[in-house]
Design a protein around this motif. Sequence first.
Motif, mmCIF file in Angstrom:
data_model
loop_
_atom_site.group_PDB
_atom_site.id
_atom_site.type_symbol
_atom_site.label_atom_id
_atom_site.label_comp_id
_atom_site.label_asym_id
_atom_site.label_seq_id
_atom_site.Cartn_x
_atom_site.Cartn_y
_atom_site.Cartn_z
ATOM 1 N N GLU A 1 37.608 34.609 50.031
ATOM 2 C CA GLU A 1 38.710 34.970 50.927
ATOM 3 C C GLU A 1 39.810 33.918 50.878
ATOM 4 O OE1 GLU A 1 41.060 36.982 53.721
ATOM 5 O OE2 GLU A 1 39.457 37.605 52.362
ATOM 6 N N ALA A 2 39.402 32.631 50.824
ATOM 7 C CA ALA A 2 40.393 31.550 50.730
ATOM 8 C C ALA A 2 41.201 31.684 49.442
ATOM 9 C CB ALA A 2 39.696 30.192 50.772
ATOM 10 N N GLY A 3 40.535 32.051 48.359
ATOM 11 C CA GLY A 3 41.234 32.248 47.092
ATOM 12 C C GLY A 3 42.191 33.423 47.146
ATOM 13 N N ARG A 4 41.745 34.501 47.791
ATOM 14 C CA ARG A 4 42.608 35.682 47.905
ATOM 15 C C ARG A 4 43.871 35.355 48.686
ATOM 16 N NH1 ARG A 4 44.122 39.366 51.277
ATOM 17 N NH2 ARG A 4 42.926 38.433 52.979
ATOM 18 N N VAL A 5 43.713 34.648 49.793
ATOM 19 C CA VAL A 5 44.867 34.267 50.614
ATOM 20 C C VAL A 5 45.797 33.342 49.831
ATOM 21 C CG1 VAL A 5 45.568 33.025 52.694
ATOM 22 C CG2 VAL A 5 43.622 34.588 52.780
ATOM 23 N N SER A 6 45.211 32.487 48.983
ATOM 24 C CA SER A 6 46.000 31.544 48.178
ATOM 25 C C SER A 6 46.578 32.193 46.931
ATOM 26 C CB SER A 6 45.131 30.348 47.776
ATOM 27 O OG SER A 6 44.638 29.667 48.903
ATOM 28 N N ASN A 7 46.276 33.482 46.738
ATOM 29 C CA ASN A 7 46.802 34.225 45.590
ATOM 30 C C ASN A 7 46.353 33.600 44.267
ATOM 31 O OD1 ASN A 7 48.226 36.405 44.493
ATOM 32 N ND2 ASN A 7 50.101 35.202 44.250
ATOM 33 N N TRP A 8 45.059 33.292 44.175
ATOM 34 C CA TRP A 8 44.555 32.661 42.957
ATOM 35 C C TRP A 8 44.505 33.659 41.801
ATOM 36 C CZ3 TRP A 8 38.665 31.287 43.993
ATOM 37 C CH2 TRP A 8 37.964 32.448 44.324
ATOM 38 N N LYS A 9 44.355 33.117 40.597
ATOM 39 C CA LYS A 9 44.279 33.937 39.390
ATOM 40 C C LYS A 9 42.931 34.663 39.346
ATOM 41 C CE LYS A 9 48.117 32.507 37.279
ATOM 42 N NZ LYS A 9 49.213 33.416 36.891
ATOM 43 N N LEU A 10 42.931 35.845 38.735
ATOM 44 C CA LEU A 10 41.687 36.598 38.565
ATOM 45 C C LEU A 10 40.669 35.776 37.779
ATOM 46 C CD1 LEU A 10 40.041 39.196 38.838
ATOM 47 C CD2 LEU A 10 41.217 40.066 36.804
ATOM 48 N N ARG A 11 41.130 35.012 36.817
ATOM 49 C CA ARG A 11 40.266 34.134 36.030
ATOM 50 C C ARG A 11 39.485 33.171 36.916
ATOM 51 N NH1 ARG A 11 44.190 30.420 33.586
ATOM 52 N NH2 ARG A 11 44.186 29.788 35.775
ATOM 53 N N ASP A 12 40.161 32.551 37.876
ATOM 54 C CA ASP A 12 39.503 31.576 38.750
ATOM 55 C C ASP A 12 38.529 32.255 39.708
ATOM 56 O OD1 ASP A 12 40.865 29.493 37.566
ATOM 57 O OD2 ASP A 12 42.523 29.586 38.984
ATOM 58 N N GLU A 13 38.863 33.471 40.130
ATOM 59 C CA GLU A 13 37.937 34.214 40.986
ATOM 60 C C GLU A 13 36.645 34.519 40.220
ATOM 61 O OE1 GLU A 13 37.506 38.473 43.409
ATOM 62 O OE2 GLU A 13 39.415 37.931 42.454
ATOM 63 N N ILE A 14 36.774 34.940 38.968
ATOM 64 C CA ILE A 14 35.592 35.270 38.165
ATOM 65 C C ILE A 14 34.722 34.036 37.953
ATOM 66 C CG2 ILE A 14 34.815 36.016 35.882
ATOM 67 C CD1 ILE A 14 37.436 37.697 35.768
ATOM 68 N N ILE A 15 35.346 32.914 37.608
ATOM 69 C CA ILE A 15 34.580 31.676 37.386
ATOM 70 C C ILE A 15 33.855 31.264 38.657
ATOM 71 C CG2 ILE A 15 34.808 29.203 36.924
ATOM 72 C CD1 ILE A 15 37.107 29.912 35.006
ATOM 73 N N THR A 16 34.522 31.351 39.796
ATOM 74 C CA THR A 16 33.907 30.963 41.070
ATOM 75 C C THR A 16 32.727 31.870 41.403
ATOM 76 O OG1 THR A 16 36.039 30.146 41.874
ATOM 77 C CG2 THR A 16 34.329 30.580 43.527
ATOM 78 N N ARG A 17 32.898 33.162 41.210
ATOM 79 C CA ARG A 17 31.797 34.099 41.460
ATOM 80 C C ARG A 17 30.610 33.792 40.548
ATOM 81 N NH1 ARG A 17 33.194 39.178 44.101
ATOM 82 N NH2 ARG A 17 31.401 40.072 43.017
ATOM 83 N N MET A 18 30.879 33.483 39.295
ATOM 84 C CA MET A 18 29.806 33.176 38.359
ATOM 85 C C MET A 18 29.077 31.892 38.744
ATOM 86 S SD MET A 18 31.471 34.328 34.685
ATOM 87 C CE MET A 18 29.905 34.285 33.787
ATOM 88 N N LEU A 19 29.792 30.918 39.278
ATOM 89 C CA LEU A 19 29.157 29.669 39.716
ATOM 90 C C LEU A 19 28.161 29.939 40.842
ATOM 91 C CD1 LEU A 19 32.183 27.190 39.708
ATOM 92 C CD2 LEU A 19 30.320 27.331 38.053
ATOM 93 N N PHE A 20 28.571 30.731 41.833
ATOM 94 C CA PHE A 20 27.679 31.034 42.949
ATOM 95 C C PHE A 20 26.513 31.920 42.519
ATOM 96 C CE2 PHE A 20 31.221 29.806 45.854
ATOM 97 C CZ PHE A 20 30.490 28.957 46.672
#
Length: 462
Positions: free
Chosen positions: A218-237
């Motif tokens: 949610e913090a990433g979405r609000v910060s308008n992060w790149k889709l690439r960074d969202e995918i990497i973060t999800r994969m880490l968790f």
Amino acid sequence: MEISSYYYHVKCPEGVIPKKYQLIVLDKLSKPFLPLTVFYKEALGRISDSSAESYLKALYRFFTWLRTDSNYQGRTIHWDDEPQAVRVAIEDFLINESYCKVTSSDHKTYYNVSLTNKSPNTVRHLLSALKSFYKIMIHLKMYPYPNPLIDAHAILEEHQAQKEGVREGKPRMPKEAGTEEPLPKRSRRLTDSFFKIINGEWKPQVIDNPHLPFMIYEAGRVSNWKLRDEIITRMLFQTGARAREVIELTFGDYRARHDKGEFTTFNKGSHGKRTKFLKVDNDTLKLLDRYIYRERKKADKSGLNINDFPDGTPLFLNQYGNPYTYDAFLKNWKTVMEKAEIKINIHKTRHWFVTRSIRMIREQYKDKAAQDQAIERLRLYMNWSAKADTMKVYEHYVDEKDYVAEQHDRLLEKMKKEQEEYLNQQKPRKRATQPSVEPENKIIQMSEKEYDLMDFINELNS
């Protein structure tokens, strides 16, 4: 105060032949600094690429401090000074920049280093990097003295003490013989380090908030992060992998597994060889497909179709079409965390994954043997040594917390029942001719037993 680094490095572009150095270390004046450049080149043959670069960055801070703040007998200390001067520099750095307490041993043959609550968690890493640096410099005959980070005198004394027994001139008998007193367990392990850290043994940081991943998404979405960074973060968790193991994935890693949700990747110490696999859910795969066909396609300069990419082609690119790096992801991660006011580093995702995995194993398997087998599989997946206590720390945390919570709930339930019984006993019996009147300000006093129970609860919550 954070030291601004006097040194930095540039990596050799891909395809340059011959390539003697994979990177070159420069100072602020853009002049090559040979010692650290050579160190990185030689370290690659001994440790993994990521560890070599991590050591290099740790050395930047110390070498910067050498240049700006070191002092030995009224002069600036250089890295290739005699061991005594180098040790003085390291001692001063540990005290003044890392907030450690440094004391000499009884015979002044080595120094004990005590970490304080202000000490960064990188002290041990820096000492290891320095020790490795001087080993390589001595091996290449670039440093003409003994290694300042090695305590040869003390290691020989301890080794000799272990060899000598009660028989004069004879070696000590093994403890199985039963003829000699066994050696006492030592407070510190046998080590040849001149600077010995005597506290602050590493323990994994347990992260157990089940909502942590979703808070960060949610913090990433609000910060308008790149889709690439969202995918990497999800994969880490979802995988418990180290950040580099995800960031440096290739198309070959995706193709290597039969299951479409699995990827091969390297492991710490595997020197780039694909020795482990990662598994993610379908939602993450859908996001990855969207990234490959949209965001990544815009950045990719090759013009190739997805099926034509060589196996070594990186999955994640920066905006210029170059391989995405750990440093770039770290910068974006920090930006998101600061905006969301969440204080958590990337490696905490790994701790979260292990803690939640053990909790799930405890809930899923009721048989102790089945639990142990599942936890052993998790240990192997995380690539932790069977001799280390790392997994036990997580197990202890989960078991202790669950036990306390369960017992606490039972206690509160019992107390509520006992209180109801007590109140019922205190109610006056109704008379047929005169109804009872309850006092408005009746004070209910707890028995000694109930006070003991409340004390127990307070201890659980403390």
